[in-house]
Design an enzyme around this catalytic site. Structure first.
Site, PDB file in Angstrom:
ATOM      1  N   HIS A 133       0.868  -1.188  -0.118  1.00 20.44           N
ATOM      2  CA  HIS A 133      -0.057   0.030   0.067  1.00 20.44           C
ATOM      3  C   HIS A 133       0.951   1.095  -0.071  1.00 20.44           C
ATOM      4  CE1 HIS A 133      -4.075  -0.982  -0.016  1.00 20.44           C
ATOM      5  NE2 HIS A 133      -3.904  -2.112   0.651  1.00 20.44           N
ATOM      6  N   ASP A 138      -4.788   2.059   1.908  1.00 21.37           N
ATOM      7  CA  ASP A 138      -5.331   1.462   2.974  1.00 21.37           C
ATOM      8  C   ASP A 138      -5.974   2.482   3.807  1.00 21.37           C
ATOM      9  OD1 ASP A 138      -2.951   2.726   3.319  1.00 21.37           O
ATOM     10  OD2 ASP A 138      -1.909   1.198   4.547  1.00 21.37           O
ATOM     11  N   TYR A 332      -6.628   8.143 -17.469  1.00 21.87           N
ATOM     12  CA  TYR A 332      -7.623   9.032 -16.874  1.00 21.87           C
ATOM     13  C   TYR A 332      -7.873  10.233 -17.175  1.00 21.87           C
ATOM     14  CZ  TYR A 332      -6.887   4.908 -13.502  1.00 21.87           C
ATOM     15  OH  TYR A 332      -7.229   3.781 -12.904  1.00 21.87           O
ATOM     16  N   GLU A 409      -0.593   8.434  11.269  1.00 18.52           N
ATOM     17  CA  GLU A 409      -1.815   7.790  11.199  1.00 18.52           C
ATOM     18  C   GLU A 409      -2.614   8.735  11.934  1.00 18.52           C
ATOM     19  OE1 GLU A 409      -0.715   3.871  12.862  1.00 18.52           O
ATOM     20  OE2 GLU A 409      -0.977   3.016  11.173  1.00 18.52           O
TER      21      GLU A 409
END
Ligand SMILES: [Zn+2]
Ligand SMILES: [Zn+2]
Length: 436
Positions: A133, A138, A332, A409
């Protein structure tokens, strides 16, 4: 076309013209509500970190992510959502009905990893060889699952419906387009009125938000050129048609074409990323293979550059008695933020995180996103969320897609709160607290 639902329109249109913070009591009330929401989001961080780390340890690449899907389904279990899974891909679409009628807002997270061998040394590092990841998906999944948890508790305050879009295959597999074809935009029984997504950025201070009205990210197209010459002995190039110097000229001419044909205020990038030819020092090869990427943020520049690439490569090759075969594979499209909705998000994020943590970006990023397919169909915005790891300055943080990518985090709380605040404000039952 309905641009905004009836209850979200007032807030969104006001926010778009609101460059500074109004200092009235309603704005103070919004700031207080934002701060409370951030506190509530912080209480969900342990769960979000647990989910994020378990996805991080077992990354899956592409459109089929069975383990990731199962882990997410168990995280969403018991929240009172209507949950569906995809047919062609391991997507998860969950809907949450508010207590009252109103518009539909889509919130999106991507779930796929990259074919990268992890080199972080983290104790929850990837246990899958050559998968990681490395783009923060994630954390995106964990933040949106956390927001679903938070919003399900606030169901009584919601007037309308939320579609939670969890998609595989963002990394080059057009997962969002597959989900649109399978009906994600109408998952709530009526077409989504607005859409929002976040992307983590390790190179921005943790807990900050950046976005802009208009193009947020570029279109990304793949370039391939095969230069065909005539091989021969390296000691006698006059008897051959050497494709190597031709390829070198083509590379330089392509770079010149970008600066000479595209306006300076319309960002465009052309990078030649691979150049392969030859086998031995004594041999002139038959062909040279060139690949690269073309990034643009306007349709005009995209079309102009595609045309220029073919003209330049074929012209240079012909001038030297060789030939160039040019292929541009569209990737894209441009990720375009609706200007009104982007203004709304800037204001909501400022209320949640603090005005000093939210800024409008002066220019688009030249990376690309398949959330662009959603924003081509539904007005909305994609915002960047800073997640620079502790102990590093933003310019020291490893970039997205790096095998050493580490995030803070703590930023998960900001992401959960931003998703939830955008939804709560957009689906505000009365609109009274959003009109300031
Ligand atoms: Zn990526
Ligand atoms: Zn990404």
């Amino acid at each position: 076309m309905t641009i905004f639902g009836s209850t979200g329109a007032e807030d969104a249109s006001t926010a778009a013209t609101d460059s500074g913070r109004p200092a009235g009591p309603q704005s103070r009330q919004q700031e207080q509500r934002g701060a409370t929401l951030l506190e509530e989001a912080r209480s969900l961080v342990p769960d979000a970190v647990g989910l994020r780390r378990s996805l991080h340890a077992w990354p899956e690449v592409g459109l089929h992510l069975p383990r990731t899907q199962q882990r997410l389904l168990s995280a969403l279990d018991g929240l009172g959502l209507d949950v569906r899974t995809g047919q062609r891909l391991s997507s998860v679409t969950a809907t949450l009905d508010g207590a009252k009628e109103g518009p539909t807002l889509l919130l999106r997270a991507d779930m796929d990893a990259l074919p990268v061998r992890e080199a972080t040394g983290l104790d929850f590092a990837s246990r899958v060889p050559d998968a990681m990841h490395a783009c923060g998906h994630d954390a995106h999944t964990a933040m949106l699952a956390g927001a679903a948890q938070l919003l399900s508790r606030h169901r009584e305050e919601l007037a309308g419906r939320i579609i939670f879009m969890f998609q595989p295959g963002e990394e080059g597999r057009h997962g969002a387009r597959h989900m649109i074809e399978e009906g994600v935009l109408t998952a709530g029984g009526r077409a989504a009125d607005a859409a929002f997504a976040l992307h983590l950025m390790p190179g921005l201070p943790s807990g900050t938000v950046r976005l802009r009205p208009g193009p947020q990210m570029a279109a990304s197209d793949k370039l391939r050129i095969v230069v065909r010459g005539r091989g021969g002995h390296a000691s006698a190039p006059h008897t051959a048609a050497d494709p190597i110097p031709v390829a070198c000229e083509i590379v330089l001419a392509l770079h010149t074409a970008v600066t000479r044909r595209i306006a300076a205020d319309d960002p465009a990038v052309l990078t030649v990323s691979t150049l392969s030819a030859g086998s031995l020092p004594g041999i002139i090869p038959e062909t040279v293979d060139i690949t690269g990427t073309i990034r643009t943020v306007s349709q005009a520049a995209r079309e102009r550059l595609h045309g220029a690439v073919a003209q330049v490569a074929e012209g240079v090759a012909a001038a030297h008695g060789t030939a160039a075969e040019v292929t541009v594979e569209p990737g894209y499209p441009v990720t375009v933020n609706d200007s009104v909705f982007a203004g709304f998000v800037l204001r909501v994020a400022a209320d949640v995180l603090g005005a000093d943590r939210v800024e409008a970006m002066p220019a688009p990023a030249m990376t690309a996103e398949d959330f662009s397919y959603v924003l081509a169909a539904v007005p909305g915005a994609l915002a960047f969320l800073g997640a620079c790891p502790p102990g590093l300055t933003p310019d020291q943080a490893p970039e997205l897609h790096s095998s050493r990518l580490v995030i803070d985090e703590d930023a998960l709380a900001s992401g959960i709160a931003c998703h939830a605040a955008v939804a709560l404000r957009y689906l505000s039952a009365s609109g009274q607290d959003t009109a300031s």
